[in-house]
Design a protein around this motif. Sequence first.
Motif, PDB file in Angstrom:
ATOM      1  N   PHE A  85       0.623  -0.997   0.017  1.00 44.31           N
ATOM      2  CA  PHE A  85      -0.235  -0.153   0.020  1.00 44.31           C
ATOM      3  C   PHE A  85       0.931   0.948   0.031  1.00 44.31           C
ATOM      4  O   PHE A  85       1.551   1.350   1.279  1.00 44.31           O
ATOM      5  N   ARG A  86       0.755   2.129  -1.011  1.00 50.08           N
ATOM      6  CA  ARG A  86       1.684   3.172  -1.103  1.00 50.08           C
ATOM      7  C   ARG A  86       2.886   3.452  -0.878  1.00 50.08           C
ATOM      8  O   ARG A  86       3.622   3.878   0.004  1.00 50.08           O
ATOM      9  N   PRO A  87       3.889   1.787  -1.064  1.00 49.69           N
ATOM     10  CA  PRO A  87       5.202   2.137  -0.845  1.00 49.69           C
ATOM     11  C   PRO A  87       5.751   3.453  -1.445  1.00 49.69           C
ATOM     12  O   PRO A  87       6.768   3.141  -0.181  1.00 49.69           O
ATOM     13  N   MET A  88       5.538   4.163  -2.505  1.00 48.88           N
ATOM     14  CA  MET A  88       6.226   4.727  -2.884  1.00 48.88           C
ATOM     15  C   MET A  88       6.607   6.275  -1.936  1.00 48.88           C
ATOM     16  O   MET A  88       7.150   7.674  -1.690  1.00 48.88           O
ATOM     17  N   ASP A  89       5.149   5.950  -1.455  1.00 45.91           N
ATOM     18  CA  ASP A  89       5.314   7.208  -0.589  1.00 45.91           C
ATOM     19  C   ASP A  89       5.792   7.784   0.693  1.00 45.91           C
ATOM     20  O   ASP A  89       6.057   8.607   1.336  1.00 45.91           O
ATOM     21  N   ASN A  90       5.852   6.163   1.090  1.00 44.04           N
ATOM     22  CA  ASN A  90       7.062   6.271   2.215  1.00 44.04           C
ATOM     23  C   ASN A  90       8.202   6.180   2.065  1.00 44.04           C
ATOM     24  O   ASN A  90       8.995   6.379   2.825  1.00 44.04           O
ATOM     25  N   ASP A 107      17.935   6.076  -3.923  1.00 44.95           N
ATOM     26  CA  ASP A 107      17.473   6.270  -5.147  1.00 44.95           C
ATOM     27  C   ASP A 107      16.201   5.568  -4.739  1.00 44.95           C
ATOM     28  O   ASP A 107      15.972   4.084  -4.551  1.00 44.95           O
ATOM     29  N   THR A 108      14.678   6.075  -4.811  1.00 48.96           N
ATOM     30  CA  THR A 108      13.641   5.535  -4.468  1.00 48.96           C
ATOM     31  C   THR A 108      13.219   4.330  -5.088  1.00 48.96           C
ATOM     32  O   THR A 108      12.751   3.828  -5.111  1.00 48.96           O
ATOM     33  N   ASP A 109      13.462   4.557  -6.550  1.00 50.45           N
ATOM     34  CA  ASP A 109      13.011   3.877  -8.074  1.00 50.45           C
ATOM     35  C   ASP A 109      13.564   2.359  -6.816  1.00 50.45           C
ATOM     36  O   ASP A 109      13.118   0.768  -6.836  1.00 50.45           O
ATOM     37  N   PHE A 110      14.896   2.769  -7.225  1.00 44.28           N
ATOM     38  CA  PHE A 110      15.906   0.938  -6.861  1.00 44.28           C
ATOM     39  C   PHE A 110      15.859   0.996  -5.396  1.00 44.28           C
ATOM     40  O   PHE A 110      15.470   0.048  -5.375  1.00 44.28           O
ATOM     41  N   VAL A 111      15.352   1.110  -4.785  1.00 44.46           N
ATOM     42  CA  VAL A 111      14.842   0.667  -3.214  1.00 44.46           C
ATOM     43  C   VAL A 111      13.428   0.101  -3.346  1.00 44.46           C
ATOM     44  O   VAL A 111      13.239  -0.946  -2.498  1.00 44.46           O
ATOM     45  N   GLU A 113      12.002  -1.270  -5.787  1.00 45.79           N
ATOM     46  CA  GLU A 113      12.686  -2.895  -6.737  1.00 45.79           C
ATOM     47  C   GLU A 113      13.039  -3.855  -6.138  1.00 45.79           C
ATOM     48  O   GLU A 113      11.954  -5.528  -5.400  1.00 45.79           O
ATOM     49  N   CYS A 114      13.816  -3.401  -5.211  1.00 46.89           N
ATOM     50  CA  CYS A 114      14.622  -4.312  -4.219  1.00 46.89           C
ATOM     51  C   CYS A 114      13.258  -4.925  -2.876  1.00 46.89           C
ATOM     52  O   CYS A 114      13.165  -6.122  -2.542  1.00 46.89           O
ATOM     53  N   MET A 115      12.544  -3.932  -2.633  1.00 41.73           N
ATOM     54  CA  MET A 115      12.110  -4.115  -1.535  1.00 41.73           C
ATOM     55  C   MET A 115      10.702  -5.188  -2.154  1.00 41.73           C
ATOM     56  O   MET A 115      10.214  -6.006  -1.433  1.00 41.73           O
ATOM     57  N   LYS A 116      10.190  -5.039  -2.812  1.00 40.07           N
ATOM     58  CA  LYS A 116       8.954  -6.302  -3.980  1.00 40.07           C
ATOM     59  C   LYS A 116       9.904  -7.197  -3.881  1.00 40.07           C
ATOM     60  O   LYS A 116       9.291  -8.079  -3.907  1.00 40.07           O
ATOM     61  N   THR A 117      11.378  -7.236  -4.148  1.00 40.16           N
ATOM     62  CA  THR A 117      12.363  -8.528  -4.686  1.00 40.16           C
ATOM     63  C   THR A 117      12.184  -9.084  -3.176  1.00 40.16           C
ATOM     64  O   THR A 117      11.318 -10.474  -3.412  1.00 40.16           O
ATOM     65  N   LEU A 118      12.060  -8.631  -2.038  1.00 38.09           N
ATOM     66  CA  LEU A 118      12.216  -9.411  -0.688  1.00 38.09           C
ATOM     67  C   LEU A 118      11.028  -9.500  -0.356  1.00 38.09           C
ATOM     68  O   LEU A 118      10.670 -10.782   0.117  1.00 38.09           O
TER      69      LEU A 118
END
Length: 354
Positions: A85-90, A107-111, A113-118
């Motif tokens: 839920f709204r991960p980019m806002d966090n 780098d919010t876009d990179f992190v 992607e890493c968060m999604k992978t995790l």
Amino acid sequence: MQLTIERTKQPKAKPTDESKLGFGQIFTDHMFMMDYTEGQGWHDPRIVPYAPLQMDPSAMVLHYGQSIFEGLKAYRKPDGSVQMFRPMDNLKRFNRSAARLCIPPIDTDFVLECMKTLVDIEKDWVPHNPGTSLYIRPTAIAMDATLGVHVAKHYVFFIILSPVGAYYAEGLKPVRIFVENDYVRSVRGGMGFAKTAGNYAASLIAEHAAQDHGCAQVLWLDGVERKYIEEVGSMNIFFKINGELITPPLLGSILGGITRDSVLKLAPTLGYPVREERLTIEDVFNAHANGTLEEVFGTGTAAVISPVGALVWGEKEIAINGGEMGPAAQKIYDTLTGIQFGTQEDPMGWTLSL
Ligand code: COI
């Protein structure tokens, strides 16, 4: 940067009784980490088995509190898939906190992607029981081994995951809140808007007085005039007065909650007009006295929508909506959690599937 993944050889047993998860007690098998070194930037992003951090006893974070964090959740949808839920806002708020604490931005876009992978690697840890979710805790801390007070040159950033139930033992039962008169949480120009460890450390002392009055949490007043409502220990706060929802504006001393923002955007679509306006504690007690205070509820990622059943202010105590959850809080809770758990459409585009 290239993300590397090292899988654990000793996966832990997952909780069998999801009704007993509590909040932040259990952690999953893996975590994300990356390091920062001045001159090199953020580097070495990796998913590794969850394990204790190695740090020097002189690590700056332990002494001077250069530390920021976030809190967001991943939810199990009815079809078994998982969404955040709204991960980019966090992550954007993380960088606002970082700027205040002189921590280098991520780098919010990179992190993301890493968060999604995790979360994808750990998706079997996302619980299934109604009201449960996987709490995601990104954190950055200063690691320099020195006692000089200055901006650190080394940081570690990590994301850990925890399957959680309700934040408050009360669940959706209204909580009693203690209005704090002696201590303040923050002032404008301070760190109140940042999600940093020190704000929470500063709040702990008031817990005792709250507990002595049988209260679950503290309601903070502004640090200058000691009369304007700010926020509760782990949530923002809304008052329904005369049909309208009112919450304090973001003037620098309170946290800009993602759930607060979601309520500001959702409530008008459900027939509840909203206003961001300064409100004194006296205004609230007067509204109760003249019968116009209809509901009070807190908002937060951990707390979701948490109805307030009573406010204790010095010798005075008021019961709100007869100590019951009110219809506005219930409707907003149902709609918000419906979007988060994917049982309802997401007209705002807030959810992100893995
Ligand atoms: C959250 O709502 O995610 C929070 O960070 C509040 C609290 C658990 C510190």
